[in-house]
Design a protein around this motif. Structure first.
Motif, PDB file in Angstrom:
ATOM      1  N   VAL A 311      30.045  44.037  32.437  1.00 48.06           N
ATOM      2  CA  VAL A 311      29.381  42.858  31.867  1.00 48.06           C
ATOM      3  C   VAL A 311      28.027  42.750  32.558  1.00 48.06           C
ATOM      4  O   VAL A 311      27.899  42.143  33.623  1.00 48.06           O
ATOM      5  N   ARG A 312      27.003  43.326  31.938  1.00 48.10           N
ATOM      6  CA  ARG A 312      25.702  43.447  32.592  1.00 48.10           C
ATOM      7  C   ARG A 312      24.798  42.239  32.383  1.00 48.10           C
ATOM      8  O   ARG A 312      23.881  42.011  33.165  1.00 48.10           O
ATOM      9  N   GLN A 313      25.022  41.463  31.318  1.00 47.71           N
ATOM     10  CA  GLN A 313      24.078  40.409  30.967  1.00 47.71           C
ATOM     11  C   GLN A 313      24.433  39.048  31.571  1.00 47.71           C
ATOM     12  O   GLN A 313      23.727  38.071  31.325  1.00 47.71           O
ATOM     13  N   ALA A 314      25.494  38.974  32.340  1.00 50.15           N
ATOM     14  CA  ALA A 314      25.876  37.688  32.940  1.00 50.15           C
ATOM     15  C   ALA A 314      24.911  37.339  34.074  1.00 50.15           C
ATOM     16  O   ALA A 314      24.149  38.176  34.555  1.00 50.15           O
ATOM     17  N   ARG A 315      24.949  36.054  34.503  1.00 49.06           N
ATOM     18  CA  ARG A 315      24.117  35.635  35.642  1.00 49.06           C
ATOM     19  C   ARG A 315      24.423  36.495  36.846  1.00 49.06           C
ATOM     20  O   ARG A 315      23.526  36.886  37.594  1.00 49.06           O
ATOM     21  N   VAL A 316      25.717  36.781  37.053  1.00 45.45           N
ATOM     22  CA  VAL A 316      26.153  37.730  38.073  1.00 45.45           C
ATOM     23  C   VAL A 316      26.841  38.878  37.346  1.00 45.45           C
ATOM     24  O   VAL A 316      27.982  38.727  36.891  1.00 45.45           O
ATOM     25  N   PRO A 317      26.184  40.028  37.187  1.00 44.80           N
ATOM     26  CA  PRO A 317      26.823  41.157  36.493  1.00 44.80           C
ATOM     27  C   PRO A 317      28.109  41.577  37.205  1.00 44.80           C
ATOM     28  O   PRO A 317      28.148  41.676  38.435  1.00 44.80           O
ATOM     29  N   ILE A 318      29.163  41.801  36.425  1.00 43.12           N
ATOM     30  CA  ILE A 318      30.449  42.187  36.999  1.00 43.12           C
ATOM     31  C   ILE A 318      31.047  43.337  36.203  1.00 43.12           C
ATOM     32  O   ILE A 318      30.638  43.612  35.070  1.00 43.12           O
ATOM     33  N   ILE A 319      32.002  44.008  36.837  1.00 43.37           N
ATOM     34  CA  ILE A 319      32.815  45.011  36.152  1.00 43.37           C
ATOM     35  C   ILE A 319      34.244  44.490  36.141  1.00 43.37           C
ATOM     36  O   ILE A 319      34.852  44.283  37.197  1.00 43.37           O
ATOM     37  N   LYS A 320      34.764  44.259  34.956  1.00 45.23           N
ATOM     38  CA  LYS A 320      36.138  43.802  34.815  1.00 45.23           C
ATOM     39  C   LYS A 320      37.032  45.020  34.627  1.00 45.23           C
ATOM     40  O   LYS A 320      36.699  45.934  33.866  1.00 45.23           O
ATOM     41  N   CYS A 321      38.153  45.042  35.299  1.00 39.67           N
ATOM     42  CA  CYS A 321      39.077  46.163  35.154  1.00 39.67           C
ATOM     43  C   CYS A 321      40.479  45.718  35.563  1.00 39.67           C
ATOM     44  O   CYS A 321      40.670  44.609  36.084  1.00 39.67           O
ATOM     45  N   LYS A 322      41.440  46.601  35.336  1.00 39.62           N
ATOM     46  CA  LYS A 322      42.830  46.322  35.685  1.00 39.62           C
ATOM     47  C   LYS A 322      43.347  47.419  36.601  1.00 39.62           C
ATOM     48  O   LYS A 322      43.168  48.611  36.320  1.00 39.62           O
ATOM     49  N   HIS A 323      43.977  47.001  37.696  1.00 43.20           N
ATOM     50  CA  HIS A 323      44.573  47.964  38.623  1.00 43.20           C
ATOM     51  C   HIS A 323      45.983  48.274  38.133  1.00 43.20           C
ATOM     52  O   HIS A 323      46.874  47.417  38.160  1.00 43.20           O
ATOM     53  N   ILE A 324      46.162  49.482  37.661  1.00 42.33           N
ATOM     54  CA  ILE A 324      47.412  49.839  36.982  1.00 42.33           C
ATOM     55  C   ILE A 324      48.639  49.714  37.884  1.00 42.33           C
ATOM     56  O   ILE A 324      49.661  49.144  37.467  1.00 42.33           O
ATOM     57  N   PRO A 325      48.639  50.197  39.126  1.00 45.12           N
ATOM     58  CA  PRO A 325      49.860  50.128  39.954  1.00 45.12           C
ATOM     59  C   PRO A 325      50.351  48.702  40.219  1.00 45.12           C
ATOM     60  O   PRO A 325      51.560  48.468  40.284  1.00 45.12           O
ATOM     61  N   THR A 326      49.434  47.754  40.382  1.00 45.94           N
ATOM     62  CA  THR A 326      49.852  46.378  40.688  1.00 45.94           C
ATOM     63  C   THR A 326      49.813  45.465  39.471  1.00 45.94           C
ATOM     64  O   THR A 326      50.455  44.412  39.464  1.00 45.94           O
ATOM     65  N   GLY A 327      49.042  45.845  38.449  1.00 43.27           N
ATOM     66  CA  GLY A 327      48.914  45.008  37.260  1.00 43.27           C
ATOM     67  C   GLY A 327      47.889  43.896  37.398  1.00 43.27           C
ATOM     68  O   GLY A 327      47.716  43.091  36.469  1.00 43.27           O
ATOM     69  N   PHE A 328      47.182  43.829  38.533  1.00 50.31           N
ATOM     70  CA  PHE A 328      46.195  42.768  38.734  1.00 50.31           C
ATOM     71  C   PHE A 328      44.892  43.096  38.018  1.00 50.31           C
ATOM     72  O   PHE A 328      44.447  44.242  37.985  1.00 50.31           O
ATOM     73  N   SER A 329      44.267  42.052  37.457  1.00 50.13           N
ATOM     74  CA  SER A 329      42.930  42.183  36.890  1.00 50.13           C
ATOM     75  C   SER A 329      41.909  41.911  37.984  1.00 50.13           C
ATOM     76  O   SER A 329      42.107  41.027  38.826  1.00 50.13           O
ATOM     77  N   LEU A 330      40.815  42.683  37.968  1.00 50.87           N
ATOM     78  CA  LEU A 330      39.788  42.570  38.995  1.00 50.87           C
ATOM     79  C   LEU A 330      38.445  42.230  38.365  1.00 50.87           C
ATOM     80  O   LEU A 330      38.146  42.666  37.246  1.00 50.87           O
ATOM     81  N   ASP A 331      37.640  41.443  39.085  1.00 47.74           N
ATOM     82  CA  ASP A 331      36.232  41.225  38.754  1.00 47.74           C
ATOM     83  C   ASP A 331      35.425  41.714  39.948  1.00 47.74           C
ATOM     84  O   ASP A 331      35.520  41.146  41.048  1.00 47.74           O
ATOM     85  N   ILE A 332      34.638  42.764  39.737  1.00 48.18           N
ATOM     86  CA  ILE A 332      33.889  43.386  40.829  1.00 48.18           C
ATOM     87  C   ILE A 332      32.405  43.111  40.645  1.00 48.18           C
ATOM     88  O   ILE A 332      31.861  43.312  39.551  1.00 48.18           O
ATOM     89  N   ASN A 333      31.736  42.635  41.702  1.00 47.39           N
ATOM     90  CA  ASN A 333      30.287  42.468  41.627  1.00 47.39           C
ATOM     91  C   ASN A 333      29.631  43.041  42.880  1.00 47.39           C
ATOM     92  O   ASN A 333      30.259  43.136  43.940  1.00 47.39           O
ATOM     93  N   ILE A 334      28.371  43.418  42.757  1.00 44.70           N
ATOM     94  CA  ILE A 334      27.640  43.991  43.890  1.00 44.70           C
ATOM     95  C   ILE A 334      26.370  43.184  44.188  1.00 44.70           C
ATOM     96  O   ILE A 334      25.566  43.596  45.025  1.00 44.70           O
ATOM     97  N   SER A 335      26.202  42.045  43.505  1.00 40.38           N
ATOM     98  CA  SER A 335      24.911  41.357  43.593  1.00 40.38           C
ATOM     99  C   SER A 335      25.009  39.900  44.013  1.00 40.38           C
ATOM    100  O   SER A 335      23.996  39.203  44.022  1.00 40.38           O
ATOM    101  N   CYS A 336      26.202  39.432  44.361  1.00 41.64           N
ATOM    102  CA  CYS A 336      26.344  38.006  44.662  1.00 41.64           C
ATOM    103  C   CYS A 336      27.154  37.786  45.936  1.00 41.64           C
ATOM    104  O   CYS A 336      28.320  37.372  45.878  1.00 41.64           O
TER     105      CYS A 336
END
Length: 562
Positions: A311-336
């Motif tokens: 998601v590049r156009q958000a105020r804080v760009p993030i990468i949304k993904c799912k960790h398959i072994p645990t089933g948790f959804s993640l929001d990763i950012n490098i700019s905030c």
């Protein structure tokens, strides 16, 4: 907030928004009989005739008008938002001489492209202006001429016909009120009526009513919160995977933040992670597209992650993904990195007193149950900020629980992160909470504080610890050094929003900007119903009260709207 200010806000809410809800008569002009307020079971203990006179007399902003017109009446000078005044609220003997204003408003409503005609059963017939050319589907005026649509009585002109319909049949043409709110409530009701949700509700209510007195909140938390030990274990697996799958990006550190890191994670919560590069020269001040794209590519190649969405156009760009072994959804950012510091403050605050933790946790569960958090609505962080601001306000006979952020930063060395000062000191600047101030009382106080709050008129500033008039803020009449220093290289605070809630530290950031007008109306309605729960004499136990707050509010709203 002093008792007088609290009473004034409550009176303003009643006169501008709540008269019909409280079954208090209100005229077309907004005047309410004084006797109906001072004799009302909910307001009699706070208001009497002299108290109302004092409020009007001492009010420097001239918010109210009090007059004698057969009986004493009072109104809010800013007008009311009540769209359809009920038959029990209209007095033709007092208001016929104001008919010109009434009639002009009716004609303006008729000119709208769509309008609704209400009868005494609150049913409506919807017309569309674009269909007015059809001989079988015409507007009310052309179809009925000067004849009453209820009793068919004929009149010499449309003015007399409208006057008759307003006074005798309580018909008022206007834009369709609460249609969006009705649809929203209906959708939420459909969602919570699924078999899965009903099963979870039954399990919780059975456990809730079997719990020992004083253990009701623990029972609710057990059903809604994640197990901290299991959560920590799952995060270690996620962290190990990320370090393993991101070898091309050497020298990075992972920092969890948000509800997981603060200890407020509920079931179904995702995990927020900030990636810090030890070699900070490789990053620009905010967003580095190259690093963002490399992380995105590494995650796509990995077999441990799926559903990867950048998601590049958000105020804080993030990468949304799912960790398959645990089933948790993640929001990763490098700019905030500021999010990590916000979380640290919340975590330290929760550790200061367990009652603050219980207050915020319950309100998160309450907001999640009523779907107050989500797209087009408030964020969890916005809700926490509202709780923080509430705790900064003195209540009746109780001092403020928390000082302003400005006071917490006084005489503390700056901790600048991307130009924002995240310094604070809690231990020596917060007094212990009174023993008699229970979590239940804090929850009740939150609802009653925001029931009377005028979101459209004030900016909520935890930094200052006070509500700032928006009109003065927009004109630049109110400013403070922290905002000016924080705003030198950033965009100014966004005030063209339905709700203005200032981040406690990043003072140019409006954390309430995502709330739409419809969702603000829904939030205020939920707050009002929550206050009704605490004032309901038929609810005698905490178990009944928490059940009504979590499950009864949407049912009550459905009865009123659907």
């Amino acid at each position: 907030m002093s008792d007088e200010v609290q009473l004034s806000k409550r009176l303003t809410w009643l006169l501008r928004h709540g008269a019909v809800q409280e079954r208090i008569p209100i005229s077309f002009e907004g005047f309410v009989p004084v006797n109906s307020i001072i004799n009302h079971p909910k307001f009699a203990r706070d208001f009497n005739f002299k108290k109302l006179q004092d409020i009007v007399k001492k009010d420097k902003k001239q918010l109210y008008t009090m007059r004698q017109n057969g009986c004493w009446e009072i109104r809010a000078n800013k007008g009311h938002t009540i769209v359809n005044v009920g038959s029990n609220c209209f007095r033709p003997d007092l208001y016929y001489h104001h008919f010109e204003q009434m009639f002009m408003q009716e004609l303006r409503a008729i000119e709208n492209s769509r309008f609704v005609t209400y009868n005494h059963n609150n049913k409506y017939n919807q017309r569309n202006k674009s269909m007015s050319h059809s001989p079988t589907k015409t507007s009310h005026v052309s179809a009925n001429g000067n004849k009453c649509i209820v009793c068919s009585q004929k009149f010499s002109n449309i003015q007399e016909c409208l006057k008759h319909e307003l006074s005798q049949h309580d018909i008022k043409r206007t834009k369709r009120p609460q249609s969006g709110l009705r649809s929203k409530v209906k959708a939420i009701l459909t969602d919570i009526k699924t078999d899965e949700q009903q099963t979870l509700q039954k399990e919780l209510l059975n456990a809730l009513h079997k719990s020992e007195p004083g253990q009701e909140l623990c029972c609710i938390f057990k059903h809604h919160r994640m197990n901290d030990e299991k959560l920590d274990s799952e995060y270690e697996r996620i962290e190990t995977c990320l370090y393993k799958e991101l070898p091309p990006l050497r020298g990075l550190r992972l920092h969890p933040f948000g509800s997981f890191a603060s200890g407020l994670a509920l079931r179904g919560s995702d995990i927020d992670i900030y990636i810090e590069f030890e070699d900070t020269t490789r990053l620009r001040e905010n967003y580095n597209p190259l690093a963002f794209n490399r992380i995105n590519c590494c995650l796509h190649r990995s077999k441990c992650f799926s559903e990867i969405i950048p998601v590049r156009q958000a105020r804080v760009p993030i990468i949304k993904c799912k960790h398959i072994p645990t089933g948790f959804s993640l929001d990763i950012n490098i700019s905030c990195p500021s999010s990590v510091n916000n979380t640290k403050f919340v975590r330290d605050l929760l550790q200061f007193d367990n009652r603050i933790r219980e207050l915020i946790t319950f309100l998160k569960i309450w907001a999640k149950q009523l779907q107050l958090i989500g797209r087009g609505n408030m964020t969890s962080y916005c809700l926490i900020t509202l709780v923080l601001f509430y705790l900064q306000q003195p209540q009746s006979n109780q001092p403020a629980v928390l000082p302003s952020i400005k006071e917490l930063q006084d005489n503390v060395p700056d901790n600048l992160i991307v130009g924002v000062n995240y310094a604070y000191q809690l231990q020596e600047k917060i007094s212990p909470l009174p023993r008699e101030l229970t979590t239940s009382k804090l929850i009740e106080g939150f609802f009653k504080f925001y029931r009377c709050f005028e979101f459209e008129s004030f900016l909520i500033s935890p930094y200052m610890g006070e509500a700032i008039p928006l009109d003065k803020f927009k004109r630049g009449e109110i400013s403070f050094p922290g905002y000016i220093a924080n705003n030198k290289t950033k965009q100014p605070f966004q005030v063209d929003c339905c709700v203005c809630v200032q981040d406690p530290f990043a003072l140019s950031h409006n954390v309430g900007k995502s709330i739409s007008q419809l969702n603000l109306e829904y939030f205020v309605t939920c707050i009002n119903h929550a206050c009704d729960v605490f004032e309901d004499v038929n609810i005698s136990t905490d178990a009944q009260r928490y059940e009504a707050l979590l499950y009864g509010i949407i049912e009550r709203m459905a009865e009123e709207l659907i």
